[in-house]
Design a protein around this motif. Structure first.
Motif, short mmCIF file in Angstrom:
data_model
loop_
_atom_site.label_atom_id
_atom_site.label_comp_id
_atom_site.label_asym_id
_atom_site.label_seq_id
_atom_site.Cartn_x
_atom_site.Cartn_y
_atom_site.Cartn_z
N GLY A 68 19.88 59.00 19.33
CA GLY A 68 18.65 59.20 18.58
C GLY A 68 17.43 59.03 19.47
O GLY A 68 16.46 59.80 19.42
N MET A 69 17.50 58.02 20.35
CA MET A 69 16.37 57.77 21.25
C MET A 69 16.21 58.92 22.24
O MET A 69 15.10 59.40 22.48
CB MET A 69 16.58 56.43 21.99
CG MET A 69 16.59 55.25 21.04
SD MET A 69 17.05 53.71 21.85
CE MET A 69 15.44 53.10 22.34
N TYR A 70 17.34 59.37 22.82
CA TYR A 70 17.26 60.50 23.74
C TYR A 70 16.82 61.77 23.02
O TYR A 70 16.06 62.58 23.57
CB TYR A 70 18.61 60.74 24.43
CG TYR A 70 18.83 59.84 25.61
CD1 TYR A 70 17.97 59.88 26.71
CD2 TYR A 70 19.88 58.94 25.64
CE1 TYR A 70 18.16 59.05 27.79
CE2 TYR A 70 20.09 58.10 26.71
CZ TYR A 70 19.23 58.16 27.78
OH TYR A 70 19.42 57.33 28.85
N GLY A 71 17.30 61.94 21.78
CA GLY A 71 16.90 63.11 21.00
C GLY A 71 15.39 63.15 20.81
O GLY A 71 14.75 64.19 21.01
N ALA A 72 14.82 62.00 20.47
CA ALA A 72 13.37 61.92 20.29
C ALA A 72 12.66 62.22 21.61
O ALA A 72 11.62 62.90 21.63
CB ALA A 72 12.98 60.53 19.78
N TYR A 73 13.24 61.75 22.70
CA TYR A 73 12.64 61.99 24.01
C TYR A 73 12.63 63.48 24.34
O TYR A 73 11.61 64.06 24.73
CB TYR A 73 13.40 61.20 25.09
CG TYR A 73 12.89 61.48 26.47
CD1 TYR A 73 11.75 60.86 26.95
CD2 TYR A 73 13.55 62.39 27.30
CE1 TYR A 73 11.27 61.13 28.21
CE2 TYR A 73 13.08 62.66 28.57
CZ TYR A 73 11.94 62.03 29.02
OH TYR A 73 11.46 62.30 30.27
N TYR A 124 8.55 60.98 14.65
CA TYR A 124 8.66 60.91 13.19
C TYR A 124 9.00 62.27 12.58
O TYR A 124 9.47 62.36 11.46
CB TYR A 124 7.39 60.32 12.58
CG TYR A 124 7.15 58.95 13.13
CD1 TYR A 124 8.02 57.91 12.81
CD2 TYR A 124 6.14 58.70 14.04
CE1 TYR A 124 7.87 56.66 13.36
CE2 TYR A 124 5.97 57.45 14.60
CZ TYR A 124 6.84 56.43 14.26
OH TYR A 124 6.70 55.20 14.83
N ILE A 125 8.72 63.35 13.34
CA ILE A 125 9.09 64.69 12.86
C ILE A 125 10.46 65.07 13.41
O ILE A 125 11.34 65.51 12.67
CB ILE A 125 8.03 65.73 13.32
CG1 ILE A 125 6.67 65.34 12.73
CG2 ILE A 125 8.42 67.13 12.87
CD1 ILE A 125 5.51 66.04 13.38
N SER A 126 10.66 64.86 14.72
CA SER A 126 11.92 65.30 15.33
C SER A 126 13.11 64.56 14.75
O SER A 126 14.20 65.09 14.68
CB SER A 126 11.87 65.12 16.84
OG SER A 126 11.80 63.75 17.16
N SER A 127 12.89 63.30 14.31
CA SER A 127 14.01 62.55 13.76
C SER A 127 14.61 63.30 12.57
O SER A 127 15.83 63.42 12.45
CB SER A 127 13.57 61.15 13.36
OG SER A 127 12.50 61.21 12.46
N TRP A 128 13.76 63.82 11.70
CA TRP A 128 14.26 64.55 10.53
C TRP A 128 14.75 65.95 10.90
O TRP A 128 15.79 66.40 10.44
CB TRP A 128 13.18 64.69 9.46
CG TRP A 128 12.94 63.42 8.74
CD1 TRP A 128 11.83 62.63 8.78
CD2 TRP A 128 13.86 62.75 7.86
NE1 TRP A 128 12.00 61.53 8.00
CE2 TRP A 128 13.23 61.58 7.43
CE3 TRP A 128 15.16 63.04 7.43
CZ2 TRP A 128 13.86 60.68 6.57
CZ3 TRP A 128 15.78 62.15 6.56
CH2 TRP A 128 15.12 60.99 6.15
#
Lengths: 353, 291
Positions: free
Chosen positions: B45-50, B61-65
């Motif tokens: 999740g952290m790498y995804g947000a990065y 807050y957008i990419s998480s969803w």
């Protein structure tokens, strides 16, 4: 003859959480099994002699001699883990704690107090037994997966403590100065490790053939029935853990004497020690005498070799391979190498009968 | 004087632990599987947000969803189908297999990043608001609020919705649930996917506050294990309370004893609970036994 065999095979499959090498058939001693016991001892000795020959043949080739020596040591460690993890079915992921107790005892007593490393090794073994005794009661309140979690967390705590205190050498660990190392010859270490493997094997065989082995398997297979039959599960598991812990501490101490330095993250590493030793046992065949040894002898040198060969690949590649191996073996190869061989031999024998 | 600050900091960390533990507990409660690789989804999740902020300029807050939750949900479903499902009744092999996943995921991340430490930039990174004279870090406050809302929503879902009832039915009696017409395997897949997605979601939310390393997963998974056992296995509400307790204890011991010993402190707590109440604070006796 074929029908009961099929039923038994079916039963084995349903209770197939790490299978024990002791099938129910073995519980009835017969003339045939007495004879096979004698030939079994002979074949163990033969296998150890063969390993000694391998060491002699590799003499002069430092790299492969080192691989073989460490492989033998890890075979012994897998054998030691198997006493509680395989026969007893108590899946410890925290054997790094006992490994660390042995390693730290040797390093600290040798470097800071000038003790003989062999005497320090004995102290490490005794300390490890005490640690195992103290931990047994809280840990064995947990069963199955929760025991595994508890032991894993324990290893992490041991790691945190070992780098916190100053007297343990902190995060830097301990290095044994070259002048303080008594043996620097890889071949001699190989022979010492082989002796240690022989000791672990002997203990393992004595446990399995003795009362404790039956108790351990009974507690693993059916906790309630075993305690109803008079085997106190806590006592049985505690004795198994202590034996396993003592051997693991000796292995840890020997390994650090061979390496000459102690690096806390590698001693308490989940991937290189805590999970790796059970993996060796799994690949060879959990719960059998020969399996863990076979797993250690084959897998440990292989992974060390590939780690060296593929050093140019991105970091983590060889470790990722171990991860894949774990998944594949857990899914498709649960009996391990020795389990497969045994099944094959049993089928062949039954056909002949 | 410092006590309120330390407690609030502890509650914030506890919110993260709770969010990570909720998924772990859900999987345990329904499928009876302990996923050792759970923390690796926080890392994903952290790498995804990065990656989302680097490539597309999306905030966490957008990419998480948009990205993290769907991708990790599918990944979770696939893992359930190909790794967990064949090993449903083999608890020891589950340990090996999920540990294999842990090692694999960690090292994929290591190989991909070559061990570099990365940080996600977000508008919430350094902003803080003041409440009752305490300065609160916005990123962590959001995580705490989300954790409370999520656990509440999951509890409500399990209690009232027909799917929630189906999940509870499956967790209580697999065979009878099948007879009642519940698709057990699909339930398992959804639960596993949801648990990995929640963990990754938590990872994306905390990414502005933490640096990402390949091995960061375990630093959330280990406390989450403690939380699950402390709060009671299979108890979602227990995860929230357990998470907050572990967070506060960790902060207090970090402040008053030594930050390096925080793990040792919560381990003692964890052992104490096991000895006094093996089923956890909110669990029921018998939950600890598997099958």
């Amino acid at each position: 003859m074929t029908k009961p065999e099929q039923v038994q095979a079916g039963e084995e499959r349903t209770c197939a959480s790490a299978k024990s090498g002791l099938s129910l058939k073995k519980l009835k001693p017969s003339h045939a099994s007495m004879v096979s016991a004698r030939t079994a001892w002979a074949s163990y000795v033969g296998a150890l002699v063969a390993l000694a020959v391998v060491l002699v043949l590799l003499k002069g080739d430092e790299y492969f001699l080192g691989l073989a020596a460490v492989g033998i040591l890890f075979a012994a460690l897998a054998c030691a883990w198997n006493i509680i993890g395989g026969f007893g079915g108590q899946f410890s992921l925290g054997h790094a704690v006992f490994f660390g107790v042995g390693a730290y005892s040797v390093c600290l007593l040798r470097v800071n107090h000038g003790w003989s490393p062999w005497l320090a090794l004995v102290v490490g073994a005794v300390l490890s037994a005490i640690v195992a005794l103290l931990l047994a009661w809280p840990l064995f309140r947990l069963s199955g997966v929760f025991f595994a979690i508890g032991t894993m967390v324990l290893a992490e705590v041991a790691f945190a403590l070992s780098i916190y205190f100053e007297w343990t050498g902190g995060a830097a660990g301990v290095t044994i100065p070259f002048a303080m190392r008594t043996i620097n010859d890889t071949f001699t270490w190989g022979v010492i490790f082989l002796g240690f493997l022989a000791a672990c094997l002997a203990v393992s065989i004595l446990v399995v053939r003795g009362r404790l082995g039956y108790y351990l398997v009974a507690v693993k297979e059916n906790h309630e029935a075993a305690s109803a039959a008079g085997a106190s599960p806590l006592a049985v598991k505690t004795i198994g853990l202590v034996i396993s812990a003592v051997l693991t501490a000796i292995g840890g101490g020997l390994f650090i004497m061979y390496l000459g330095f102690l690096d806390p993250p590698s001693v308490f590493s989940l991937v290189d020690v805590g999970v790796f030793i059970p993996l060796l046992a799994l690949v060879g065949g959990i719960g059998t005498i020969v399996g863990p040894v076979l797993g250690g002898l084959l897998l440990q040198p292989a992974q060390a070799y590939f780690r060296g060969e593929f050093a140019d690949l991105p970091p983590g590649t060889s470790q990722a391979f171990i991860g894949v191996l774990l998944i594949v073996v857990a899914l498709y190869f649960q009996d391990g190498i020795w389990g497969k061989v045994k099944n094959f031999m049993r089928k062949k024998r039954d056909r002949r009968d | 004087m410092d006590l309120p600050i330390v407690v609030v900091a502890g509650l914030f960390t506890g919110g993260i632990y709770a969010l990570v533990a909720v998924g772990l507990n859900l999987v345990f409660g329904v499928i009876r599987v302990v996923n050792f690789a759970h923390g690796e989804f926080v890392m994903f999740g952290m790498y995804g947000a990065y990656v989302a902020s680097l490539w597309w300029g999306l905030g966490p807050y957008i990419s998480s969803w948009l990205i993290v939750v769907p991708v990790t949900f599918v990944l979770g479903v696939l893992i359930q189908k190909f790794v967990i499902q064949p090993l449903l009744r083999q608890h020891l092999m589950q340990i090996f297999a999920t540990f294999g996943l842990l090692i694999l995921f960690q090292n994929i991340a290591l190989a991909a990043t070559r061990g570099e430490t990365l940080t996600v930039k977000s508008s919430s990174s350094s902003s803080s608001i003041e409440v009752f004279g305490l300065s609160l870090d916005v990123t962590r406050l959001i995580v705490l609020i989300v954790a409370v809302i999520f656990t509440g929503a999951i509890m409500l879902f399990l209690r009232t919705s027909i799917y929630g009832v189906a999940m509870r039915a499956v967790s209580q009696d697999r065979a009878t649930a099948t007879l009642m017409g519940i698709n057990v395997n699909r339930t398992y897949a959804v639960v596993f996917g949801a648990s990995t997605a929640i963990a990754a979601f938590a990872g994306a939310l905390i990414s502005p506050a933490y640096s990402v390393t390949p091995t960061i997963g375990l630093s959330f998974a280990l406390p989450a294990f403690a939380v699950v056992i402390l709060g009671g296995l299979g108890s979602v509400g227990g995860s929230l309370v357990g998470g907050l307790i572990v967070g506060v204890v960790e902060a207090l011991s970090g402040y008053y004893i030594d930050p390096a010993l925080k793990q040792a402190v919560w381990f003692v707590l964890f052992l104490a609970v096991l000895i006094i109440r093996p089923a956890g604070l909110f669990g029921q006796r018998g939950d600890v036994e598997m099958d």
